[in-house]
Design a protein around this motif. Structure first.
Motif, mmCIF file in Angstrom:
data_model
loop_
_atom_site.group_PDB
_atom_site.id
_atom_site.type_symbol
_atom_site.label_atom_id
_atom_site.label_comp_id
_atom_site.label_asym_id
_atom_site.label_seq_id
_atom_site.Cartn_x
_atom_site.Cartn_y
_atom_site.Cartn_z
ATOM 1 N N UNK A 11 1.509 -1.428 -7.334
ATOM 2 C CA UNK A 11 0.216 -2.032 -7.001
ATOM 3 C C UNK A 11 -0.819 -0.930 -6.811
ATOM 4 N N UNK A 12 -1.917 -1.044 -7.536
ATOM 5 C CA UNK A 12 -2.970 -0.020 -7.503
ATOM 6 C C UNK A 12 -4.332 -0.657 -7.214
ATOM 7 N N UNK A 13 -5.259 0.148 -6.628
ATOM 8 C CA UNK A 13 -5.038 1.516 -6.167
ATOM 9 C C UNK A 13 -4.291 1.552 -4.844
ATOM 10 N N UNK A 14 -3.754 2.725 -4.520
ATOM 11 C CA UNK A 14 -3.241 2.952 -3.184
ATOM 12 C C UNK A 14 -4.434 3.272 -2.277
ATOM 13 N N UNK A 15 -4.298 3.080 -0.959
ATOM 14 C CA UNK A 15 -5.427 3.391 -0.071
ATOM 15 C C UNK A 15 -5.854 4.854 -0.158
ATOM 16 N N UNK A 16 -7.054 5.100 0.288
ATOM 17 C CA UNK A 16 -7.640 6.446 0.254
ATOM 18 C C UNK A 16 -7.085 7.285 1.404
ATOM 19 N N UNK A 17 -6.625 8.486 1.112
ATOM 20 C CA UNK A 17 -6.213 9.402 2.170
ATOM 21 C C UNK A 17 -4.938 8.980 2.863
ATOM 22 N N UNK A 18 -4.874 9.291 4.145
ATOM 23 C CA UNK A 18 -3.665 9.057 4.920
ATOM 24 C C UNK A 18 -3.491 7.582 5.273
ATOM 25 N N UNK A 19 -2.276 7.125 5.231
ATOM 26 C CA UNK A 19 -1.908 5.815 5.746
ATOM 27 C C UNK A 19 -2.676 4.686 5.052
ATOM 28 N N UNK A 20 -3.191 3.731 5.830
ATOM 29 C CA UNK A 20 -3.909 2.579 5.280
ATOM 30 C C UNK A 20 -4.977 2.145 6.283
ATOM 31 N N UNK A 21 -5.925 1.299 5.886
ATOM 32 C CA UNK A 21 -6.972 0.859 6.824
ATOM 33 C C UNK A 21 -6.390 0.150 8.044
ATOM 34 N N UNK A 22 -7.153 0.204 9.152
ATOM 35 C CA UNK A 22 -6.777 -0.535 10.339
ATOM 36 C C UNK A 22 -6.670 -2.015 10.044
ATOM 37 N N UNK A 23 -5.681 -2.666 10.667
ATOM 38 C CA UNK A 23 -5.435 -4.087 10.441
ATOM 39 C C UNK A 23 -5.803 -4.867 11.701
ATOM 40 N N UNK A 30 0.810 -1.220 0.000
ATOM 41 C CA UNK A 30 0.000 0.000 0.000
ATOM 42 C C UNK A 30 0.842 1.269 0.000
ATOM 43 N N UNK A 31 1.948 1.261 0.724
ATOM 44 C CA UNK A 31 2.660 2.503 0.994
ATOM 45 C C UNK A 31 3.883 2.716 0.116
ATOM 46 N N UNK A 32 4.471 1.661 -0.406
ATOM 47 C CA UNK A 32 5.626 1.837 -1.293
ATOM 48 C C UNK A 32 5.149 2.231 -2.689
ATOM 49 N N UNK A 33 5.829 3.208 -3.282
ATOM 50 C CA UNK A 33 5.454 3.628 -4.636
ATOM 51 C C UNK A 33 5.522 2.427 -5.578
ATOM 52 N N UNK A 34 6.627 1.726 -5.530
ATOM 53 C CA UNK A 34 6.731 0.444 -6.221
ATOM 54 C C UNK A 34 7.060 -0.606 -5.178
ATOM 55 N N UNK A 35 6.163 -1.558 -5.031
ATOM 56 C CA UNK A 35 6.376 -2.639 -4.065
ATOM 57 C C UNK A 35 7.656 -3.390 -4.432
ATOM 58 N N UNK A 36 8.505 -3.582 -3.442
ATOM 59 C CA UNK A 36 9.829 -4.159 -3.699
ATOM 60 C C UNK A 36 9.770 -5.613 -4.149
ATOM 61 N N UNK A 37 8.594 -6.224 -3.968
ATOM 62 C CA UNK A 37 8.457 -7.624 -4.351
ATOM 63 C C UNK A 37 8.707 -8.556 -3.177
ATOM 64 N N UNK A 38 8.452 -9.831 -3.400
ATOM 65 C CA UNK A 38 8.547 -10.794 -2.301
ATOM 66 C C UNK A 38 8.931 -12.153 -2.851
ATOM 67 N N UNK A 39 9.830 -12.807 -2.143
ATOM 68 C CA UNK A 39 10.207 -14.174 -2.481
ATOM 69 C C UNK A 39 10.106 -14.994 -1.207
ATOM 70 N N UNK A 40 9.018 -15.728 -1.066
ATOM 71 C CA UNK A 40 8.785 -16.497 0.143
ATOM 72 C C UNK A 40 8.700 -17.983 -0.141
ATOM 73 N N UNK A 41 8.381 -18.726 0.885
ATOM 74 C CA UNK A 41 8.261 -20.166 0.750
ATOM 75 C C UNK A 41 6.986 -20.547 0.010
ATOM 76 N N UNK A 42 5.921 -19.744 0.198
ATOM 77 C CA UNK A 42 4.600 -20.139 -0.295
ATOM 78 C C UNK A 42 4.076 -19.282 -1.451
ATOM 79 N N UNK A 43 4.673 -18.112 -1.663
ATOM 80 C CA UNK A 43 4.276 -17.286 -2.801
ATOM 81 C C UNK A 43 5.388 -16.272 -3.081
#
Length: 374
Positions: free
Chosen positions: A170-182, A150-163
């Motif tokens: 990644x679009x869209x970015x969240x609306x307004x400040x920050x991101x939704x509560x988790x 959500x917050x990185x202009x370009x997501x750095x990517x991910x290399x994990x065990x499962x995906x």
């Protein structure tokens, strides 16, 4: 203490004989959320379940919540849960859905995540897996990636065990400040502490009665003091659920509860949530609990296992949860209760209970989010 509503497309035994029951349940629950919005509830949570006959037919909750984003004005809409395991929903697709919901609701979305209801649901996506902790490993490797998406202009990517994913915008970015509560759907003391360490709010669907709050808060509120948040802010929040029936008189509320099919709902809970500790007296499926009579309903009220009564009684019962330290009390509504009685419960609670407990016009997660985005 804030208030919410929890819906899950529960159909019950009607699903076996009435071809219209499923549609009616889903449409009725949209009306309940719309009424809760008008009645001052701050949150509405919609489940994501798969394969759970009778118990929950609300599988595409992103579609359900998208409709409600347009049909409501102020209530926060939460995924209770979105399942972010790559074998169920690819994490990038989940991140996109959350951000889209944040826009459609204009900042009213809450991102709850979890790993599924139990072996019947989970193993449908993981054939051959025998250890239910396998999904915990996938969730753990995934959850911290969402704020980066959500917050990185370009997501750095991910290399994990499962995906994995190469760097991408990644679009869209969240609306307004920050991101939704988790939030995280937790069912054990260790899960509460783990969520707190990550700065996540807890969806406490496993809390059965007020006295259960003691170990919940001990594990959570202590651990969250040393949180290392995976997101932009700490969501210091424990939501608990309870059945709620409110009517003009005590006797009417008890009568509604007697006819509400609560015994069957409770039996289905432990049919499918087989990872929950099974309380003494809950039979193994297909045996079900006996139908509740007035004496049993009164006992459940006395033991603080359900909220039921006239508005003054319901107010006092809710205050017990507030005194125990719950940050949010979310109500589940039995399918056996008529459409009219359910709407009446929501209206009465909104008129007589919520204004006397929740006096803060600002949602807790909105405050956290605005502070993070300042």
């Amino acid at each position: 203490m804030e208030f919410g509503l929890f819906v899950q497309g529960y159909v019950g035994k009607q699903a076996l004989t009435d071809p219209t029951a499923e549609h009616r349940a889903l449409m009725n629950e949209t009306e309940y959320v719309i009424q809760a919005d008008k009645s001052g509830f701050k949150y509405a949570w919609a489940s994501e379940h798969h394969f759970l006959e009778e118990y929950s037919h609300l599988s595409a909750n992103d579609v359900f919540l998208g409709y409600l984003a347009h049909a409501t004005e102020r209530i926060h809409l939460g995924s209770g849960i979105f399942n972010p395991l790559a074998q169920v929903n690819h994490p990038v697709k989940v991140a996109e859905k959350v951000a889209m919901m944040d826009h459609l609701s204009e900042g009213r979305f809450e991102f709850g995540s979890g790993r599924g209801a139990g072996s019947h649901e989970i193993l449908g996506f993981f054939p051959g897996v025998t250890d239910m902790n396998y999904t915990k490993e996938i969730w753990e490797e995934t959850i911290a990636e969402f704020p980066k998406m959500w917050l990185q202009d370009e997501y750095v990517g991910f290399q994990g065990k499962h995906w994995s994913l190469p760097p991408r915008k990644i679009f869209p970015k969240p609306h307004g400040k920050s991101h939704p509560g988790m939030w995280y759907a937790a069912g054990s003391p260790a899960s509460y502490a783990m969520a707190a360490k990550k700065g996540l709010g807890v969806l406490g669907f496993s809390v059965q009665k007020v006295s259960d709050m003691e170990w919940v808060l001990e594990q959570y509120k202590t651990a969250i003091q040393d949180a290392e948040p995976i997101g932009d802010f700490v969501n210091d929040n424990v939501m608990v659920t309870s059945t709620a029936i409110c009517a003009e008189t005590h006797d009417k509320a008890v009568d509604i509860a007697v006819n509400g099919g609560l015994n069957y709902l409770q039996s289905l809970v432990f049919r499918y949530h087989d990872t929950f500790p099974r309380p003494e007296g809950i039979p193994e499926w297909p045996e079900v609990l006996p139908e509740y009579n007035r004496e049993i309903i009164e006992l459940l009220i006395a033991e603080e296992l359900m909220i039921c009564g006239d508005p003054d009684e319901v107010l006092q019962q809710c205050k017990r949860w507030e005194q125990a330290g719950a940050d949010q009390l979310s109500f589940g509504l039995p399918i056996g209760v008529s459409h009219e009685d359910t709407l009446n419960s929501i209206k009465l609670i909104g008129e007589h209970v919520i204004p006397k407990i929740d006096t803060d016009p600002v949602h807790r997660t909105t405050r956290f989010r605005n502070q993070a985005g300042a």
